[in-house]
Structures are given as C-alpha cells and as structure tokens.
Design a protein around this motif. Structure first.
Motif, PDB file in Angstrom:
ATOM      1  N   LYS A   1      52.731 -70.545  57.283  1.00  0.00           N
ATOM      2  CA  LYS A   1      51.787 -70.195  58.166  1.00  0.00           C
ATOM      3  C   LYS A   1      52.067 -69.197  59.228  1.00  0.00           C
ATOM      4  CE  LYS A   1      48.708 -72.507  61.479  1.00  0.00           C
ATOM      5  NZ  LYS A   1      48.653 -73.858  62.140  1.00  0.00           N
TER       6      LYS A   1
ATOM      7  N   ASN B   1      45.142 -61.049  56.632  1.00  0.00           N
ATOM      8  CA  ASN B   1      43.985 -60.225  56.712  1.00  0.00           C
ATOM      9  C   ASN B   1      44.169 -58.883  56.714  1.00  0.00           C
ATOM     10  OD1 ASN B   1      43.320 -63.111  58.375  1.00  0.00           O
ATOM     11  ND2 ASN B   1      41.935 -62.764  56.532  1.00  0.00           N
TER      12      ASN B   1
ATOM     13  N   THR C   1      49.541 -65.625  59.856  1.00  0.00           N
ATOM     14  CA  THR C   1      48.695 -65.502  60.874  1.00  0.00           C
ATOM     15  C   THR C   1      49.545 -64.628  62.047  1.00  0.00           C
ATOM     16  OG1 THR C   1      49.772 -67.521  61.843  1.00  0.00           O
ATOM     17  CG2 THR C   1      47.559 -67.876  60.973  1.00  0.00           C
TER      18      THR C   1
ATOM     19  N   ASP D   1      43.559 -67.332  60.542  1.00  0.00           N
ATOM     20  CA  ASP D   1      43.715 -68.244  61.436  1.00  0.00           C
ATOM     21  C   ASP D   1      42.696 -69.334  61.819  1.00  0.00           C
ATOM     22  OD1 ASP D   1      42.549 -66.386  62.776  1.00  0.00           O
ATOM     23  OD2 ASP D   1      43.933 -66.036  64.274  1.00  0.00           O
ATOM     24  N   TYR D   2      41.423 -69.040  61.054  1.00  0.00           N
ATOM     25  CA  TYR D   2      40.117 -69.607  61.257  1.00  0.00           C
ATOM     26  C   TYR D   2      39.238 -69.117  62.483  1.00  0.00           C
ATOM     27  CZ  TYR D   2      42.133 -72.648  57.670  1.00  0.00           C
ATOM     28  OH  TYR D   2      42.917 -72.975  56.532  1.00  0.00           O
ATOM     29  N   THR D   3      39.851 -67.900  62.916  1.00  0.00           N
ATOM     30  CA  THR D   3      38.917 -67.286  63.869  1.00  0.00           C
ATOM     31  C   THR D   3      38.060 -66.164  63.376  1.00  0.00           C
ATOM     32  OG1 THR D   3      41.005 -67.648  65.421  1.00  0.00           O
ATOM     33  CG2 THR D   3      39.212 -66.147  66.120  1.00  0.00           C
ATOM     34  N   LYS D   4      36.933 -66.085  64.130  1.00  0.00           N
ATOM     35  CA  LYS D   4      36.059 -65.083  63.603  1.00  0.00           C
ATOM     36  C   LYS D   4      36.472 -63.670  64.226  1.00  0.00           C
ATOM     37  CE  LYS D   4      31.848 -67.790  63.056  1.00  0.00           C
ATOM     38  NZ  LYS D   4      30.475 -67.973  63.581  1.00  0.00           N
TER      39      LYS D   4
ATOM     40  N   VAL E   1      36.159 -64.606  58.686  1.00  0.00           N
ATOM     41  CA  VAL E   1      36.882 -65.457  59.383  1.00  0.00           C
ATOM     42  C   VAL E   1      38.334 -65.365  58.849  1.00  0.00           C
ATOM     43  CG1 VAL E   1      37.293 -67.924  59.410  1.00  0.00           C
ATOM     44  CG2 VAL E   1      35.040 -67.119  59.287  1.00  0.00           C
TER      45      VAL E   1
END
Length: 185
Positions: free
Chosen positions: A127, A168, A131, A149-152, A146
C-alpha cells in the motif's frame, strides 16, 4: 589530498588515472563534482561558432566520459567488499551508496516478512509503495481520475505539474502521458 578548485581536462585525467591505478578510493577535493558541474555549465552556456564549437563539443564529451568512468570506478571500489567503505567518498557518492544500502535492507525485510508469515507487513509495504507521492509533469492533456489512494486527481493540461500516487504516476509515465520530475528541496 585536495585538488585545486580549477578544473580542466588535464586535472580530470590525472584524478581518473590515480583512481584507476589504486585499489582504494582516493581522496579528492570535497567540492570536486560541484566545481566540475560549474565548469561544464559555463562551458555549455558559452556560444561558439565553427571550429571552436566543435572543440567545445569534443571537450564536453571527453569530460562527460571521464567523469562517468571516475564515478563508476569510485562507487565500484567502495562497494566491492561486504561492508561499504565510505572512506574518501564525496557526499554525492555517499548518496548513491546509501540507496544501495536501502535496497539491501528492503530486500531483507520483504524476504523476512514472507518467510515468517508477516502478511500485514507485506500488505503495508504494498500500500505504501502504491500510494507514495511522485511528482510528474504532464506531456498531454488528461482527464480526471481516481488514484490508488481513492482521491480524485485532475483534469490536467499539458505542462501541468502534479503529485500523484506512485501506481498512477508510473502508469502515466509508461504511456508517455507524463514524465517524473524531481523537486529540489
């Protein structure tokens, strides 16, 4: 032994020969790489025409090859034994070797966690790696997404700079949508 602050091809050659002819890392001026960088920066910024331009290009090439060989030789000598020998290394060289130590420690940690059934440690490492923040410069426009880290994130225009999760950032780099950049501290 401290070299003079003036750098030229003859000095670089003598430092390189002395380094290659000895088994141990040789002492050189602590500002060697910075002084050399200043010299090369100045040389590259000066405008020349004709034969002078060709001489400048060849001089730059010779210095580049010499410094590359010097750094490679010094790092190999310092890391040749089981324990790293930091004697006579410059700060820039220590910086390189510290990353090798980090690599060995990380390999040992993953191996140990795997062999000792510490699944949570492996999950945490995974993880953290996915991230960890990586700064990139966009080469092309890119829509909002997205992140790991599940952030936009986004949308981005070409030349925008953003700090993204490693997973990403690496995907965008692989697709030539962005390039990694290093922010000086």
């Amino acid at each position: 032994m401290s070299e003079t602050k003036k750098i030229d091809l003859n000095l670089l050659y003598s430092v390189l020969v002395r380094e290659i002819e000895n088994d141990q890392v040789q002492e050189i001026d602590p500002d060697f790489y910075r002084t050399l960088s200043e010299y090369l920066g100045k040389l590259k910024s000066e405008g020349y025409d004709g034969i002078e331009s060709k001489i400048k290009a060849r001089l730059t090439e010779l210095i580049t090859q010499s410094v590359t060989l010097l750094l490679k030789t010094r790092i190999e000598k310092a890391s040749a034994s089981d324990t790293l020998d930091f004697t006579n290394l410059l700060d820039e060289e220590k910086y390189i070797l510290e990353s090798q130590q980090d690599l060995a420690e990380r390999k040992e940690m993953i191996l140990s966690a795997t062999l000792n059934g510490r699944t949570k440690t492996l999950q945490s490492v995974s993880k953290k790696h996915k991230t960890k923040p990586v700064t990139v410069r966009f080469l092309k426009d890119f829509d909002q997404f997205v992140g790991a880290d599940y952030t936009k994130y986004g949308p981005y225009k070409a030349e925008d700079i953003a700090t993204l999760p490693n997973e990403n950032a690496q995907a965008l780099i692989a697709k030539n949508i962005s390039v990694k950049i290093t922010i000086e501290e």
